[in-house]
Write a protein that holds these residues in place. Structure first.
Motif, short mmCIF file in Angstrom:
data_model
loop_
_atom_site.label_atom_id
_atom_site.label_comp_id
_atom_site.label_asym_id
_atom_site.label_seq_id
_atom_site.Cartn_x
_atom_site.Cartn_y
_atom_site.Cartn_z
N ILE A 68 -6.11 0.82 -16.97
CA ILE A 68 -5.74 0.20 -15.70
C ILE A 68 -5.69 -1.31 -15.86
O ILE A 68 -6.15 -1.87 -16.87
N GLU A 69 -5.16 -1.97 -14.85
CA GLU A 69 -5.08 -3.44 -14.88
C GLU A 69 -6.48 -4.07 -14.71
O GLU A 69 -7.37 -3.46 -14.10
N PRO A 70 -6.68 -5.25 -15.28
CA PRO A 70 -8.00 -5.91 -15.12
C PRO A 70 -8.36 -6.15 -13.67
O PRO A 70 -9.54 -6.07 -13.30
N GLN A 71 -7.36 -6.47 -12.79
CA GLN A 71 -7.66 -6.68 -11.38
C GLN A 71 -8.18 -5.39 -10.74
O GLN A 71 -9.09 -5.42 -9.89
N GLN A 72 -7.60 -4.25 -11.13
CA GLN A 72 -8.08 -2.99 -10.57
C GLN A 72 -9.50 -2.68 -11.01
O GLN A 72 -10.32 -2.19 -10.22
N HIS A 125 -12.63 -1.00 -23.34
CA HIS A 125 -12.28 -0.53 -22.00
C HIS A 125 -12.89 0.84 -21.70
O HIS A 125 -13.32 1.11 -20.57
N GLN A 167 -18.29 -5.20 -16.67
CA GLN A 167 -17.32 -6.27 -16.84
C GLN A 167 -17.46 -6.96 -18.19
O GLN A 167 -16.47 -7.38 -18.81
N ASP A 208 -9.01 7.20 -12.15
CA ASP A 208 -8.83 6.17 -13.17
C ASP A 208 -9.55 6.53 -14.47
O ASP A 208 -9.05 6.27 -15.57
N LYS A 249 -11.78 -4.90 -11.83
CA LYS A 249 -12.65 -5.83 -11.13
C LYS A 249 -12.89 -5.38 -9.70
O LYS A 249 -14.02 -5.48 -9.19
N GLN A 282 -4.56 5.80 -20.67
CA GLN A 282 -3.84 4.84 -19.84
C GLN A 282 -4.86 3.85 -19.26
O GLN A 282 -5.70 4.24 -18.43
N TRP A 292 -15.73 -4.77 -20.64
CA TRP A 292 -14.28 -4.85 -20.44
C TRP A 292 -13.71 -6.13 -21.08
O TRP A 292 -12.66 -6.09 -21.73
N GLN A 293 -14.41 -7.21 -20.92
CA GLN A 293 -13.93 -8.48 -21.48
C GLN A 293 -13.99 -8.49 -23.01
O GLN A 293 -13.19 -9.15 -23.67
#
Length: 517
Positions: free
Chosen positions: A498-502, A433, A425, A487, A504, A496, A428-429
């Motif tokens: 993915i979304e941050p929620q995915q 990515h 994480q 993913d 997480k 591609q 990612w932040q």
């Protein structure tokens, strides 16, 4: 190796064109190739036939088993004459011991039944490569021609069988029924065993030059493709034409001057010389020049032709085919065959015990060779056999080596952070990515190997890893790995994100799947 002396046109050929080229070369050099194979094998065949006695099949088996050794001499001749070097049969036979000195035992044991023997033998016999370098070289050469050499071996084996059996059956047609011989009977008459062995040996000797040259042509064709012999020869010809053109231009002026000078001198000579009638001149015994006319010269020629120098007789003796008008001899022409068979029977009657003893010694020698081969194979694979026997005795499968790199990723536990989801994480932040997703996927593979004992190896792909996880009783682990792999592939190969929620959610599920007690 001088490519300028190459006796064939270097171009790309298919495997079947290359084998046909080998047959053409074998027909062109057939006599020397045939004798180079026949003479050393014939010496061994003769001594073995005299030693084995009634077990004549052992002699033919021995010659057949040593085929890789006999193929060296024809291969030596073909490799030299292909580049314009004349080689005698004697020199080829003398070169045989040094061609397979390093790998002779391998060619007579586990490589004996190699279907591509004629194609890969030049690597050992001509290039002198052994061990790892030989395996790497064959791996490069065998990428396209492996199946062709195998079909060549199968075809030549059938041709040998057809020749030997056909000759034996044809001979049986001319024998009376009272003899009662069969095609091949180990308990049959000794003379018939000798005859069938000789036919089999001759069949092998006739097919061997074509088999060796066809495999050598496959080898040369592959080298032409890899090393570009045709391109190199064309560049050399182009350079030679350019140099010749420069020489011609530099000597053109001098040549013109020489021609002009010769023309002027010839014209002056024709103007100053007086016409002279053609006539014949001879020397008198005193040494003075005497002119004669046409009639005198004709008489002199006839007197010379009537002398003893043109009436010598010479008698030549030689063999010729017997015609039907010749007077038949009192003794049949094939009586020597009957005498030879009777001599074989008498020799067998007196030497039976010696032959049996020699056959027994040869049989013991063959069993000893077999035992040595088995012992060598056991010693060579002793580590694998030891682990296998230990696993069977303990009821546990042999310990499998754990991979340290899988799919290009370091999967060692010590290479991972203590808190994998938190580190992922954080990456990612920070905007990396790919590194975040790679850390999560790499940690998952490491846990599968070390915590769940999934039998993964370095060559497995992503989908194969998912399929192996499907065999575990935990369906949650399989579902998570399937989603994570999908993913990861979208990000790694399709770019591609993915979304941050995915992402997480993947980190949270990773804790639930891999960090539970």
């Amino acid at each position: 190796m001088d490519l300028g002396q190459l006796s064939i046109r270097p171009r790309l050929r298919s495997r079947y064109e290359a084998m046909d080229l080998g047959f053409v070369l074998a027909r062109q050099w057939w006599r020397s190739l045939f004798l180079a194979w026949l003479i050393p094998s014939g010496v061994v065949f003769l001594f073995a036939s005299l030693l084995v006695g009634e077990r004549q099949w052992l002699a033919l088996l021995l010659v057949w088993w040593f085929k890789p050794l006999w193929d060296c001499a024809p291969l030596y001749i073909g490799s030299r004459q292909l580049f314009g070097e004349s080689v005698s049969v004697g020199s080829a036979i003398r070169a045989m011991p040094g061609m397979l000195r390093a790998d002779w035992f391998a060619w007579l044991t586990w490589r004996r039944f190699s279907p591509g023997r004629a194609f890969v033998m030049p690597v050992t016999a001509l290039e002198k490569l052994t061990g790892k370098r030989r395996r790497q070289r064959i791996g490069v050469l065998d990428q396209r021609e492996g199946s062709g050499s195998a079909w060549l071996t199968i075809a030549c084996v059938h041709i040998e069988a057809i020749l030997s059996m056909g000759a034996a059956f044809l001979l049986m047609l001319f024998l009376p029924d009272s003899i009662g011989v069969e095609w091949y009977n180990a308990d049959g008459p000794l003379w018939w065993q000798v005859v069938t062995n000789v036919l089999g040996w001759l069949a092998m000797s006739m097919v061997a030059p074509f088999y060796t040259m066809a495999g050598f042509a496959l080898y040369i064709n592959r080298r032409i493709e890899l090393e570009g012999w045709d391109i190199e020869i064309r560049f050399r010809a182009m350079a030679q034409r350019i140099s010749e053109t420069k020489r011609e231009k530099s000597t053109a002026t001098l040549r013109s001057l020489v021609v002009l000078s010769a023309s002027l001198i010839t014209a002056l000579c024709l103007v100053t010389l007086e016409p002279v009638w053609a006539r014949t001149s001879v020397l008198d015994p005193s040494g003075s020049l005497h002119h004669i006319d046409q009639v005198e010269s004709r008489e002199m020629i006839q007197s010379v032709l009537a002398g003893d120098a043109f009436h010598q007789q010479e008698t030549q003796r030689g063999w010729r085919l017997k015609s039907f008008d010749d007077e038949e001899s009192e003794e049949p022409s094939d009586s020597w065959i009957v005498d030879f068979i009777q001599w074989l029977q008498e020799w067998n009657a007196h030497q039976g015990q010696i032959q049996q003893g020699m056959a027994f010694l040869l049989e013991v020698l063959l069993w000893v060779i077999l035992a040595v081969v088995i012992a060598y194979l056991l010693y060579f694979y002793r580590k694998h056999l030891g682990s296998l026997v230990a696993g069977i005795a303990s009821g546990v499968a042999p310990k499998r080596s754990t991979p340290t790199v899988l799919a290009g990723m370091d999967v060692r536990p010590e290479s991972l952070p203590d808190d994998v989801p938190a580190s992922a994480q954080s990456l990612w932040q920070s905007g990396d990515h790919r590194a975040a997703m790679g850390l999560l996927y790499r940690a998952s593979l490491s846990r599968l190997i070390h915590a769940f004992s999934v039998p993964l190896v370095a060559g497995h792909t992503e989908q194969e890893c998912v399929d192996l996880v499907a065999g575990l009783p935990d369906n949650t682990l399989h579902d998570y790995m399937r989603c994570l792999t999908l993913d990861w592939q979208r990000l790694a190969y399709g770019h591609q994100v993915i979304e941050p929620q995915q992402f997480k959610a993947l980190c949270q599920q990773w804790r639930e799947v891999f960090c539970r007690d």
